[in-house]
Design a protein around this motif. Structure first.
Motif, PDB file in Angstrom:
ATOM      1  N   ALA A   2       8.776  11.361   6.555  1.00  0.00           N
ATOM      2  CA  ALA A   2       9.123  12.766   6.340  1.00  0.00           C
ATOM      3  C   ALA A   2       8.202  13.437   5.319  1.00  0.00           C
ATOM      4  O   ALA A   2       8.336  14.636   5.050  1.00  0.00           O
ATOM      5  CB  ALA A   2      10.575  12.878   5.870  1.00  0.00           C
ATOM      6  N   GLY A   3       7.286  12.676   4.722  1.00  0.00           N
ATOM      7  CA  GLY A   3       6.351  13.235   3.752  1.00  0.00           C
ATOM      8  C   GLY A   3       6.952  13.440   2.374  1.00  0.00           C
ATOM      9  O   GLY A   3       6.441  14.230   1.583  1.00  0.00           O
ATOM     10  N   LEU A   4       8.034  12.704   2.062  1.00  0.00           N
ATOM     11  CA  LEU A   4       8.728  12.899   0.790  1.00  0.00           C
ATOM     12  C   LEU A   4       8.377  11.859  -0.272  1.00  0.00           C
ATOM     13  O   LEU A   4       8.610  12.092  -1.452  1.00  0.00           O
ATOM     14  CB  LEU A   4      10.240  12.923   1.021  1.00  0.00           C
ATOM     15  N   VAL A   5       7.859  10.713   0.141  1.00  0.00           N
ATOM     16  CA  VAL A   5       7.445   9.690  -0.818  1.00  0.00           C
ATOM     17  C   VAL A   5       6.113   9.082  -0.386  1.00  0.00           C
ATOM     18  O   VAL A   5       5.735   9.137   0.788  1.00  0.00           O
ATOM     19  CB  VAL A   5       8.486   8.543  -0.986  1.00  0.00           C
ATOM     20  N   ASP A   6       5.430   8.508  -1.359  1.00  0.00           N
ATOM     21  CA  ASP A   6       4.224   7.722  -1.126  1.00  0.00           C
ATOM     22  C   ASP A   6       4.490   6.312  -1.609  1.00  0.00           C
ATOM     23  O   ASP A   6       5.216   6.105  -2.592  1.00  0.00           O
ATOM     24  CB  ASP A   6       3.033   8.288  -1.905  1.00  0.00           C
ATOM     25  N   ARG A   7       3.904   5.348  -0.909  1.00  0.00           N
ATOM     26  CA  ARG A   7       3.973   3.949  -1.332  1.00  0.00           C
ATOM     27  C   ARG A   7       2.570   3.463  -1.631  1.00  0.00           C
ATOM     28  O   ARG A   7       1.622   3.819  -0.949  1.00  0.00           O
ATOM     29  CB  ARG A   7       4.551   3.067  -0.217  1.00  0.00           C
ATOM     30  N   ARG A   8       2.492   2.620  -2.677  1.00  0.00           N
ATOM     31  CA  ARG A   8       1.192   2.017  -2.990  1.00  0.00           C
ATOM     32  C   ARG A   8       1.424   0.645  -3.612  1.00  0.00           C
ATOM     33  O   ARG A   8       2.473   0.389  -4.219  1.00  0.00           O
ATOM     34  CB  ARG A   8       0.376   2.910  -3.892  1.00  0.00           C
ATOM     35  N   SER A   9       0.417  -0.197  -3.468  1.00  0.00           N
ATOM     36  CA  SER A   9       0.486  -1.526  -4.069  1.00  0.00           C
ATOM     37  C   SER A   9       0.363  -1.403  -5.572  1.00  0.00           C
ATOM     38  O   SER A   9      -0.333  -0.523  -6.094  1.00  0.00           O
ATOM     39  CB  SER A   9      -0.649  -2.416  -3.549  1.00  0.00           C
ATOM     40  N   VAL A  10       1.045  -2.293  -6.266  1.00  0.00           N
ATOM     41  CA  VAL A  10       0.985  -2.323  -7.717  1.00  0.00           C
ATOM     42  C   VAL A  10      -0.246  -3.116  -8.108  1.00  0.00           C
ATOM     43  O   VAL A  10      -0.462  -4.232  -7.632  1.00  0.00           O
ATOM     44  CB  VAL A  10       2.261  -2.970  -8.312  1.00  0.00           C
ATOM     45  N   CYS A  11      -1.052  -2.533  -8.961  1.00  0.00           N
ATOM     46  CA  CYS A  11      -2.291  -3.165  -9.407  1.00  0.00           C
ATOM     47  C   CYS A  11      -1.985  -4.519 -10.048  1.00  0.00           C
ATOM     48  O   CYS A  11      -1.127  -4.617 -10.936  1.00  0.00           O
ATOM     49  CB  CYS A  11      -3.008  -2.258 -10.406  1.00  0.00           C
TER      50      CYS A  11
END
Length: 177
Positions: free
Chosen positions: A99-108
């Motif tokens: 829905a374009g409400l959150v982004d996910r990313r890997s933790v460094c």
């Protein structure tokens, strides 16, 4: 506001607030709190669906992230805070991401760690709807929490805390500080 005060006096006596049953004060207070939370959730579900086009559980994820200005939260922490299984949370976050409400990313530095953050779209949507959502919560609580229920919930506060003056929890001191 006058309606809120008028409404709470029309409430039936809270059996859990009486103190005449088998339960100790803390458990009576917990039962009153659960009833209040249930009433809020019931009213909030439809408003959240209508205004935000997300489920109630997805809304809770958005609320947690909204309290992290400029930062995100690890998926494992969100699951812990909401008391949800990680697999269920993964599905909810995927829906929010679609829905374009959150982004996910890997933790460094952590191959398995995933952090979730609000998008600007979500921040704007929450700002636009927060007034109506807050009113829904206040109305639901006013409908179910009267003097007896409020008194029972004070039973959950630590001894020595003035329940009338308590507006927000005091953060616990950090270890080593």
């Amino acid at each position: 506001m006058a309606d809120r005060a008028e409404h709470s006096t029309d409430l039936p006596e809270c059996p859990s607030a009486q103190g005449s049953g088998l339960l100790p004060q803390e458990l009576r207070a917990w039962m009153v709190m659960l009833a209040a939370v249930g009433a809020v959730e019931q009213r909030l579900r439809s408003v959240v669906k209508e205004r935000l086009a997300v489920s109630h559980d997805e809304f809770l994820v958005l609320c947690l992230l909204a309290e992290q200005p400029g930062e995100g939260l690890r998926m494992s922490r969100v699951a812990e805070l909401l008391g949800r299984p990680k697999t269920r949370l993964t599905y909810q976050v995927a829906c929010l991401q679609h829905a374009g409400l959150v982004d996910r990313r890997s933790v460094c530095g952590d191959k398995r760690g995933v952090e979730v953050t609000l998008t600007d779209k979500a921040r704007l949507l929450l700002q636009e709807t927060s007034g109506a959502l807050a009113s829904t919560v206040a109305e639901a609580l006013a409908h179910v929490v009267g003097p007896d229920q409020r008194e029972a919930m004070y039973g959950l506060l630590p001894q020595g805390v003035d329940a009338e003056a308590t507006t927000a929890p005091t953060p616990a001191p950090r270890r080593g500080a």
